[in-house]
Scaffold this motif. Structure first.
Motif, PDB file in Angstrom:
ATOM      1  N   ALA A  50      -7.533  -4.670   2.623  1.00  0.00           N
ATOM      2  CA  ALA A  50      -8.262  -4.946   1.377  1.00  0.00           C
ATOM      3  C   ALA A  50      -8.835  -3.670   0.783  1.00  0.00           C
ATOM      4  CB  ALA A  50      -9.381  -5.951   1.650  1.00  0.00           C
ATOM      5  N   SER A  51      -9.367  -2.787   1.657  1.00  0.00           N
ATOM      6  CA  SER A  51      -9.952  -1.552   1.139  1.00  0.00           C
ATOM      7  C   SER A  51      -8.897  -0.652   0.511  1.00  0.00           C
ATOM      8  CB  SER A  51     -10.673  -0.820   2.268  1.00  0.00           C
ATOM      9  OG  SER A  51      -9.754  -0.430   3.268  1.00  0.00           O
ATOM     10  N   VAL A  52      -7.698  -0.587   1.117  1.00  0.00           N
ATOM     11  CA  VAL A  52      -6.636   0.257   0.562  1.00  0.00           C
ATOM     12  C   VAL A  52      -6.134  -0.319  -0.769  1.00  0.00           C
ATOM     13  CG1 VAL A  52      -4.333   1.178   0.976  1.00  0.00           C
ATOM     14  CG2 VAL A  52      -5.996   1.114   2.824  1.00  0.00           C
ATOM     15  N   LYS A  53      -5.967  -1.657  -0.796  1.00  0.00           N
ATOM     16  CA  LYS A  53      -5.500  -2.272  -2.048  1.00  0.00           C
ATOM     17  C   LYS A  53      -6.514  -2.082  -3.173  1.00  0.00           C
ATOM     18  CE  LYS A  53      -2.756  -5.846   0.234  1.00  0.00           C
ATOM     19  NZ  LYS A  53      -2.646  -7.285   0.508  1.00  0.00           N
ATOM     20  N   ALA A  54      -7.779  -2.223  -2.836  1.00  0.00           N
ATOM     21  CA  ALA A  54      -8.803  -2.061  -3.856  1.00  0.00           C
ATOM     22  C   ALA A  54      -8.814  -0.646  -4.414  1.00  0.00           C
ATOM     23  CB  ALA A  54     -10.176  -2.411  -3.283  1.00  0.00           C
ATOM     24  N   VAL A  87       0.842  -1.190   0.000  1.00  0.00           N
ATOM     25  CA  VAL A  87       0.000   0.000   0.000  1.00  0.00           C
ATOM     26  C   VAL A  87       0.868   1.227   0.000  1.00  0.00           C
ATOM     27  CG1 VAL A  87      -1.834  -1.199   1.216  1.00  0.00           C
ATOM     28  CG2 VAL A  87      -0.132   0.054   2.509  1.00  0.00           C
ATOM     29  N   ASP A  88       0.277   2.335  -0.333  1.00  0.00           N
ATOM     30  CA  ASP A  88       1.015   3.575  -0.397  1.00  0.00           C
ATOM     31  C   ASP A  88       0.940   4.312   0.929  1.00  0.00           C
ATOM     32  OD1 ASP A  88      -1.537   4.317  -0.329  1.00  0.00           O
ATOM     33  OD2 ASP A  88      -1.441   5.737  -2.007  1.00  0.00           O
ATOM     34  N   GLU A  89       1.340   5.542   0.890  1.00  0.00           N
ATOM     35  CA  GLU A  89       1.403   6.364   2.111  1.00  0.00           C
ATOM     36  C   GLU A  89       0.048   6.492   2.785  1.00  0.00           C
ATOM     37  OE1 GLU A  89       1.981  11.074   2.643  1.00  0.00           O
ATOM     38  OE2 GLU A  89       3.611  10.016   1.654  1.00  0.00           O
ATOM     39  N   GLU A  90      -0.997   6.644   2.008  1.00  0.00           N
ATOM     40  CA  GLU A  90      -2.342   6.789   2.591  1.00  0.00           C
ATOM     41  C   GLU A  90      -2.745   5.510   3.304  1.00  0.00           C
ATOM     42  OE1 GLU A  90      -6.914   7.767   1.223  1.00  0.00           O
ATOM     43  OE2 GLU A  90      -5.228   8.021  -0.175  1.00  0.00           O
ATOM     44  N   GLY A  91      -2.382   4.359   2.722  1.00  0.00           N
ATOM     45  CA  GLY A  91      -2.694   3.094   3.376  1.00  0.00           C
ATOM     46  C   GLY A  91      -2.015   2.963   4.719  1.00  0.00           C
ATOM     47  N   GLN A  92      -0.773   3.433   4.787  1.00  0.00           N
ATOM     48  CA  GLN A  92      -0.086   3.385   6.084  1.00  0.00           C
ATOM     49  C   GLN A  92      -0.817   4.235   7.113  1.00  0.00           C
ATOM     50  OE1 GLN A  92       4.170   4.063   5.746  1.00  0.00           O
ATOM     51  NE2 GLN A  92       3.993   3.764   3.551  1.00  0.00           N
ATOM     52  N   LEU A  93      -1.276   5.396   6.701  1.00  0.00           N
ATOM     53  CA  LEU A  93      -1.992   6.254   7.649  1.00  0.00           C
ATOM     54  C   LEU A  93      -3.261   5.587   8.148  1.00  0.00           C
ATOM     55  CD1 LEU A  93      -1.586   9.719   5.914  1.00  0.00           C
ATOM     56  CD2 LEU A  93      -0.304   8.798   7.842  1.00  0.00           C
ATOM     57  N   VAL A  94      -3.972   4.898   7.253  1.00  0.00           N
ATOM     58  CA  VAL A  94      -5.204   4.221   7.658  1.00  0.00           C
ATOM     59  C   VAL A  94      -4.906   3.147   8.690  1.00  0.00           C
ATOM     60  CG1 VAL A  94      -7.120   2.780   6.857  1.00  0.00           C
ATOM     61  CG2 VAL A  94      -6.359   4.730   5.500  1.00  0.00           C
ATOM     62  N   LEU A  95      -3.859   2.329   8.414  1.00  0.00           N
ATOM     63  CA  LEU A  95      -3.507   1.278   9.374  1.00  0.00           C
ATOM     64  C   LEU A  95      -3.022   1.855  10.685  1.00  0.00           C
ATOM     65  CD1 LEU A  95      -1.747  -1.303   7.069  1.00  0.00           C
ATOM     66  CD2 LEU A  95      -3.865  -1.613   8.332  1.00  0.00           C
ATOM     67  N   ALA A  96      -2.266   2.949  10.594  1.00  0.00           N
ATOM     68  CA  ALA A  96      -1.796   3.570  11.828  1.00  0.00           C
ATOM     69  C   ALA A  96      -2.954   4.056  12.665  1.00  0.00           C
ATOM     70  CB  ALA A  96      -0.860   4.734  11.497  1.00  0.00           C
ATOM     71  N   GLU A  97      -3.970   4.614  12.008  1.00  0.00           N
ATOM     72  CA  GLU A  97      -5.150   5.062  12.748  1.00  0.00           C
ATOM     73  C   GLU A  97      -5.785   3.908  13.492  1.00  0.00           C
ATOM     74  OE1 GLU A  97      -6.428   7.922  13.331  1.00  0.00           O
ATOM     75  OE2 GLU A  97      -4.905   9.003  12.209  1.00  0.00           O
ATOM     76  N   TYR A  98      -5.817   2.715  12.823  1.00  0.00           N
ATOM     77  CA  TYR A  98      -6.416   1.545  13.494  1.00  0.00           C
ATOM     78  C   TYR A  98      -5.572   1.103  14.677  1.00  0.00           C
ATOM     79  CZ  TYR A  98      -7.499  -3.325  14.385  1.00  0.00           C
ATOM     80  OH  TYR A  98      -7.777  -4.495  15.000  1.00  0.00           O
ATOM     81  N   LYS A  99      -4.251   1.016  14.467  1.00  0.00           N
ATOM     82  CA  LYS A  99      -3.397   0.483  15.534  1.00  0.00           C
ATOM     83  C   LYS A  99      -3.260   1.448  16.699  1.00  0.00           C
ATOM     84  CE  LYS A  99      -0.154  -0.312  12.583  1.00  0.00           C
ATOM     85  NZ  LYS A  99       1.183  -0.601  12.090  1.00  0.00           N
ATOM     86  N   LEU A 100      -3.361   2.719  16.419  1.00  0.00           N
ATOM     87  CA  LEU A 100      -3.236   3.700  17.488  1.00  0.00           C
ATOM     88  C   LEU A 100      -4.592   4.139  18.016  1.00  0.00           C
ATOM     89  CD1 LEU A 100      -0.374   5.905  16.036  1.00  0.00           C
ATOM     90  CD2 LEU A 100      -0.207   4.030  17.657  1.00  0.00           C
ATOM     91  N   SER A 101      -5.630   3.380  17.663  1.00  0.00           N
ATOM     92  CA  SER A 101      -6.974   3.748  18.140  1.00  0.00           C
ATOM     93  C   SER A 101      -7.055   3.608  19.647  1.00  0.00           C
ATOM     94  CB  SER A 101      -8.027   2.872  17.461  1.00  0.00           C
ATOM     95  OG  SER A 101      -7.778   1.517  17.770  1.00  0.00           O
TER      96      SER A 101
END
Length: 1304
Positions: free
Chosen positions: A248-252, A99-113
């Motif tokens: 999956a959402s980021v890859k799609a 995934v790209d930079e935006e995907g990392q931000l999305v995952l970070a938001e989940y892990k740092l929730s």
């Protein structure tokens, strides 16, 4: 709070008066997350996304500043970064590389929730000295939560046991040996989420244990009622599904292998590692390093040079560090410290890469320094020169290399140095070091500190051209390649940036190999016992090797290595201190590590422990000895306790201690010494407790009285007593009985009876009285004596009446009744009962059972009945003395089969309501034979609107079809229903369709005090009290106004149900005004007004002057009183004193002006005038005028004959004193006056609005010697208008007018 420590949050909220701290913390969390996102967008990686006051912001754009991050300290600051287990991490690691930079931000938001609780701790109720357990489940794994008890942080120790499950979702707090002081609120804190619950400790209420120390209980209070492990497993699945959904959402969104900027991602292995990115840009410079949470992604971007292509070979994996209670480190995921890469071009320029520590893997950042091509590490471990087809051998470091090292580039020669770092599951185990030296290279020194961070000292200076290169500027036509800075941070990735020219060649696909499903965990082993290390691989066919402190372990007497499918175990038998150390398991290029700590806590052998816990029994006055043998690491602290209190050497206590044994001697033990004896052994490795019991035997205390006579007849006396309070540690075997006949001095021994505290004496004489002595006997001796009161035998005592019989059921041929035994049994047991019956309307009672057929039970089925007849029953009891009194008769009952329940009542409605009661009426239900029978009574039930439970208003059924429900709370709402009842049961409830409010029917406000005055005068300084009575329903809203504005605070208003009072304690002139009360409710409103005049006795008018305008009149003129401006009702009175009369007469009253013309002034007389100021309160002192008039001179009388012509004195009317404008208050008098002259005397007429007033009796009109006046007794709005006076005679006509205004 953004810049404050978390420990200060509560203090800050208290300072600013914030009560809802939870809402503030949520808002703070959003603010910090927003700040963290902004930093990511600006190229800044905060050291702690939840800590705004981090020591330094890490800006990827600043290449000349060294970064130093502490992985351990960061984990200690915010444990939420450890929220993903090994499997989740592997999934994230594979997905993040795609995934790209935006995907990392999305995952970070989940892990740092924000962490939250799936199951919170619940209230626990524990008995004294029982253990209490609190349990909770988190949404994400967390190695440790903060437990707080009664405002203080709790630590793992003797009193509190804090544990966490293997998957770090379930957290438990065990409170040992609860005492009443432990009662309070306990909280679990995970991040900013908290949950709290009460611990209630109930004291032992057994009176026998009063004053004694309660023994320790082995039961456990609390614990969750649900299967926590099942819930935890479900939560793990949810976390994994959420991660997969995000990936999956980021890859799609971005498509397979495509980024938004047009670059292409080529994966280099089955786990999705990114090998290369191709695209076009503006600069041949590495891109930014974006890292958040527990995953990292390394990117190289072409930002400047046209056609230049960069390589991104590896994606960093997070270094997860879990800090437990002992600050142990568990390293996971592949890590590589790619320390430095220095490329030197032909002109000698060089560029340094900054230090990397934490999570760099498979970083192939080696480029051709001449700028004509670039170099790349392929799957075979060789460096390939793409354009020049050059190959240089370097170290074979495939996959996820765990190392920290440096790489230097100088022309065609490269130096690669790797240093061993902390291990991680799924990390390659290769530790080879390849070096290629160059005499022109710079020297670097590198150290590895305790936290796994690498620090370096650089001895090279950067030139100005190098500085420009770091800032992204071209340094000349021949641009050298560079490896840009990489940072060391928790969960961050190592990123490389370099410049290159030439085409891009993709890496070959690399198989990720075997992965660790479950890594090793640290173990605390006991010396001479067995320790076990276990891990699980993703493949069952893979073999592995075990290492201790870097040395391979071979199976022997101490080490046993087993393999069960994919599970590998290392078992250490008989652990020794030398077995402590770091253990590592390697398989297929992967490794995992753990630490074994061999501890030597105090221990007691099984046989010694069994001997110690055996209770020690001694007799009173003897010595008790407790001894324990133990082993353990010295020094060992030894403590002895008795009933929870620590023992010290004393008179009766002696404690002996040595390195391997301890002995407790209790001398001359007493019965009170019975209880729990505990020894506690503690050293630096742990502690152990052993509990025993001390039993001190003594003779029993006397039996407890008083004795209770259970049977008393002419033939026997039976009585009972209570056992001794303290049996001395042994059960009571027998009781020794003695008897004395009252009146005699001797005691007769009756012998011993078994240990049952009762005795039946059959050898008694009728009418004699006896006393008894009782002693308790145990194996330890005989107690003191207990003497009973006097007991008389042979008296006739008949039983009292039983309770009235109750009808249980009735049928055509049988009626079942029951009753209670009499409260007075007559001193002997009840032998049986006799039942009698009687028909309704008859006086004859018939015996149901014969005297020789006594009823033993307290119920009977009367079968001798006639169907359809109505009966009543009564019962008498019989004891040894004879037949007792009959009971009261039962209720009448028909001998017929059971009835059907009645139907529902109809026409239920409310007929009257008030603030305290509601009246209901209804119609009785219909009688339908075979379906519903007639109702015999009714129950009324009520419930409040917010309550779901019904309660009955009447305890017994009512016969009437109306009921008043009383005792209600004013303005509360209630639901009501009625239930009909008969012998067949209850009907269905009939409920009101709507709730009813406890309030009277609406009544429009109405004032009831009809004699209220609308005007009141009060002397200044006195109190003003206005009481207004009214009727209104519901209770109205009452408001007092003064001059149409709310009353001031100095006015006190008191309201009750039917009246309202306004009180001014000490009135002032400023309190004058019109006071109005407004009474308003939903039915309407009503207003009443009263004018209050606060005044005082007026001050006298000013100086008085006299003038003569018309002969025979005197005009009195005076200065106004000082109170005239403050009192619009102030007026004046003028009095006259004639020298001939010597009495003062009033010539004018209620004057509102400052002058008055007095008529009928005679020449030759003296006149004095007084002017008074008057108001509603009183009259002032007079102001006196000077004397008016002169004496008449006496002349000689002479007659002279006039010879002149006659004088004509006739003239037309003229007004010599006109009318003035008048303004008068409503309800007051108004006085108008003027002076007119004319000869002959003119005729005067008054007009109002051109209407003649001469005949109007409401106006008092006078004309005295040309002074015309008019008095209006009570001025009203109808009197307003223009007033005109006309004077007319034969010679002419004169007119004068004025205007009267009326003030409200």
């Amino acid at each position: 709070m953004c810049n404050a420590d978390r420990r200060d949050y509560e203090r800050i909220c208290n300072e600013f008066g914030v009560k809802d701290m939870e809402a503030v913390l949520k808002r703070l969390e959003e603010k910090k997350r927003e700040r963290a996102n902004n930093k990511y967008k600006d190229g800044v990686i905060p050291s702690d996304p939840y800590d705004a006051d981090a020591t330094e912001n890490q800006n990827l754009k600043s290449a000349d500043r060294a970064k130093d991050f502490s992985v351990t300290s960061l984990r200690q600051k915010d444990p939420r970064l450890n929220q993903i287990d090994v499997e989740e991490f592997n999934l994230l690691n594979r997905g993040l590389n795609q995934v790209d930079e935006e995907g990392q931000l999305v995952l970070a938001e989940y892990k740092l929730s924000t962490l939250d609780f799936v199951i919170k701790i619940q209230e626990v109720t524990a008995q004294e000295r029982e253990d209490a357990l609190f349990e909770c489940i988190l949404t994400h794994p967390l190695p440790k939560v903060k437990w707080i008890g009664k405002g203080s942080a709790l630590e793992d120790g003797e009193k509190y046991s804090i544990t966490v499950s293997d998957h770090k979702l379930i957290h438990r707090l065990l409170i040992r040996d609860c005492e009443p002081l432990d009662k309070g609120i306990y909280s679990a804190v995970a991040g900013i989420s908290t949950c709290s619950a009460w611990l209630v400790v109930e004291a032992d209420r057994d009176p026998a244990s009063a004053g004694k120390k309660i023994a320790r209980k082995t039961t456990l209070a609390g614990g969750s009622r649900v299967d926590l492990e099942k819930v935890a497993r479900e939560q793990q699945m949810k976390n994994r599904e959420e991660i997969e959904r995000i990936l999956a959402s980021v890859k799609a969104k971005h498509g397979e292998g495509q980024l938004r900027d047009g670059t292409t991602i080529t994966t280099g292995g089955s786990d999705g590692k990114i090998s290369a990115i191709t695209g076009s840009g503006k600069s041949n410079r590495a891109g930014k390093d974006k890292t958040r949470g527990s995953g990292g992604n390394s990117k190289s971007r072409n930002l400047k040079g046209d056609g230049a292509v960069m390589t991104l070979d590896d994606v960093a994996e997070e270094d997860l560090v879990v800090d437990g209670p002992k600050k142990k480190k568990h390293s996971r995921s592949g890590q590589a410290d790619f320390d430095k890469v220095t490329d030197t071009d032909e002109e000698g320029y060089s560029e340094e890469n900054e230090e990397v520590s934490g999570s760099a893997s498979d970083s192939r950042c080696i480029t051709n320094g001449k700028g004509t091509g670039y170099r790349k590490i392929g799957s075979n471990g060789k460096i390939v020169d793409v354009e020049n087809n050059l190959a240089n051998e370097v170290a074979d470091w495939e996959g996820n290399k765990d190392s920290a090292g440096s790489v230097r580039c100088n022309g065609e020669k490269k130096k690669v140095h790797w240093k061993q770092h902390t291990s991680d599951p799924n990390e390659p185990a290769s530790e080879n070091e390849d070096e290629a030296s160059n005499s022109d290279e710079e020297e670097e020194e590198e150290e590895d500190d305790s936290t796994g961070r690498a620090t370096r000292s650089r001895r090279s200076k950067r030139s100005q051209q190098q500085q420009k290169g770091l800032n992204g500027e071209s340094t000349g036509p021949s641009e050298h390649s560079e490896c840009d800075e990489t940072e060391e941070a928790t969960g961050s990735a190592a990123h490389s940036r370099r410049k290159r020219h030439g085409p891009l060649i993709e890496d070959a696909v690399i198989d990720p190999g075997v992965q660790f499903i479950c890594g090793l965990s640290d173990v605390n082993a006991i010396i001479n016992e067995t320790a076990e290390l276990t891990c699980k691989l993703s493949s069952e066919d893979c073999e592995g090797a075990w290492f201790r402190d870097g040395k391979k372990i071979s199976p022997d007497d101490n080490f046993a290595i087993t393999k069960d499918g994919a599970i590998h175990k290392l078992v250490i038998s008989g652990c020794k201190e030398e077995h402590s150390g770091k253990y590592r398991f390697e398989a297929d290029g992967r490794k995992t590590e753990a630490v074994i700590n061999v501890r030597d806590p105090p221990r007691v052998g099984p046989e010694d422990l069994s001997d110690f816990i055996e209770p020690v029994t001694v007799k009173v006055g003897h010595n008790a000895i407790f001894k324990v043998h133990f082993v353990g690491h010295e020094p060992i602290k030894i403590q002895w306790y008795k009933e929870g209190e620590e023992l010290q050497d004393g008179t009766n206590t002696r404690i002996e201690k040595s390195a391997s044994r301890s002995r407790l001697l209790l001398s001359r033990c007493q019965r009170k010494d019975t209880g729990e004896i505990k020894i506690k052994l503690k050293n630096e490795h742990g502690f152990i407790e052993a509990i025993s019991q001390l039993i001190v035997l003594d003779k029993p205390t006397p039996p407890l009285g008083p004795a209770e006579v259970t049977e008393n007849s002419p033939m026997c006396i039976e009585f009972k007593w209570r056992p001794p309070k303290d049996d001395g540690g042994s059960p009571v075997i027998n009781y020794v009985m003695e008897r004395q006949q009252v009146g005699r001095n001797t005691w007769k021994k009756l012998g011993e009876i078994p240990g049952v505290p009762s005795y039946r004496d059959t050898n008694v004489e009728h009418g004699r009285k006896y006393c008894y002595r009782i002693r308790a006997v145990t194996t330890e001796g005989t107690s003191e004596v207990m003497e009973t009161d006097e007991m008389q035998a042979g008296t006739l005592a008949f039983p009292g009446p039983p309770a009235p019989p109750k009808v249980v059921s009735a049928y055509d041929d049988c009626v079942n009744i029951s009753w209670d035994s009499p409260s007075n049994r007559g001193g002997s047991r009840i032998l049986g009962y006799i039942v009698e019956k009687r028909k309704k309307g008859s006086n004859l009672w018939t015996v149901v059972n014969a005297l020789d057929e006594l009823i033993k039970e307290k119920k009977y089925a009367v079968k001798d009945v006639v169907a359809g007849m109505e009966y009543e029953f009564r019962v008498t009891a019989i004891n040894l003395s004879g037949v007792g009194e009959f009971s009261s008769p039962s209720e009448f009952v028909f001998a017929r089969d059971p009835k059907k329940p009645p139907g529902k009542v109809t026409s239920l409605k409310v007929t009257e309501t008030s603030y305290s009661h509601i009246v209901l009426t209804w119609t009785k239900p219909e009688d339908r034979p075979g379906i519903q029978d007639e109702a015999k009574g009714y129950f009324v039930e009520i419930r409040q609107a917010e309550c779901m439970e019904w309660s009955r208003c009447n305890t017994t059924p009512i016969i009437t079809t109306s009921y008043s429900v009383k005792g209600l709370r004013s303005m509360d709402t209630y639901w009501l229903r009625v239930i009909a009842i008969n012998d067949g049961g209850e009907s269905a409830a009939e409920e009101l369709p709507n709730y009813v409010t406890a309030m009277p029917s609406p009544v429009r406000p109405k004032f009831t005090n009809h004699n209220m005055k609308s005007f009141r005068v009060v002397r200044a300084g006195n109190s003003v009290r206005i009481i207004v009575n009214f009727e209104a329903s519901p209770r109205p809203v009452i408001m007092w106004l003064k001059d149409n504005a709310p009353v001031t605070k100095r006015v006190t208003v008191s309201n009750s149900d039917g009246s309202s009072q306004l009180l001014i304690p000490s009135s002032e002139r400023s309190d004058s005004g019109i006071y109005s009360i407004v009474v308003k409710n939903l039915a309407g409103q009503e207003t009443f007004s009263i004018e209050v005049r606060v005044t005082d006795d007026p001050k006298p008018p000013g100086p008085v002057e006299l003038e003569e305008n018309v002969p025979g009149t005197v005009t009195v003129i005076w200065e106004p009183s000082p109170d005239e401006k403050r009192d619009d009702r102030l007026h004046y009175t003028v009095s006259k004193l004639d020298s001939t009369k010597r009495t003062w007469t009033t010539v004018a009253d209620r004057l509102f002006n400052n002058k008055f013309t007095v008529c009928n002034i005679m020449l030759g007389r003296e006149y004095n005038f007084r002017v008074y100021a008057k108001n509603d309160m009183g009259i002032s002192a007079p102001s006196e005028s000077p004397t008016w008039g002169m004496e008449k001179k006496k002349e000689k009388f002479a007659v002279s004959v006039s010879t002149g012509k006659d004088c004509d004195l006739r003239c037309a009317p003229t007004f010599i004193v006109p009318l003035k404008l008048h303004t008068a208050p409503k309800g007051y008098e108004c006085y108008m006056s003027c002076a007119v002259k004319g000869n002959p005397q003119p005729h005067v007429t008054w007009y109002r609005n051109h209407i003649s007033l001469n005949t109007n009796t409401n106006y008092y009109i006078s004309n005295t010697c040309g002074v015309c006046s008019m008095l209006i007794l009570r001025v009203g709005p109808k009197d307003m208008g223009e007033y005109t006076i006309t004077a007319e005679n034969a010679l002419g006509r004169a007119e004068c007018s004025t205007v009267l205004s009326v003030r409200e």
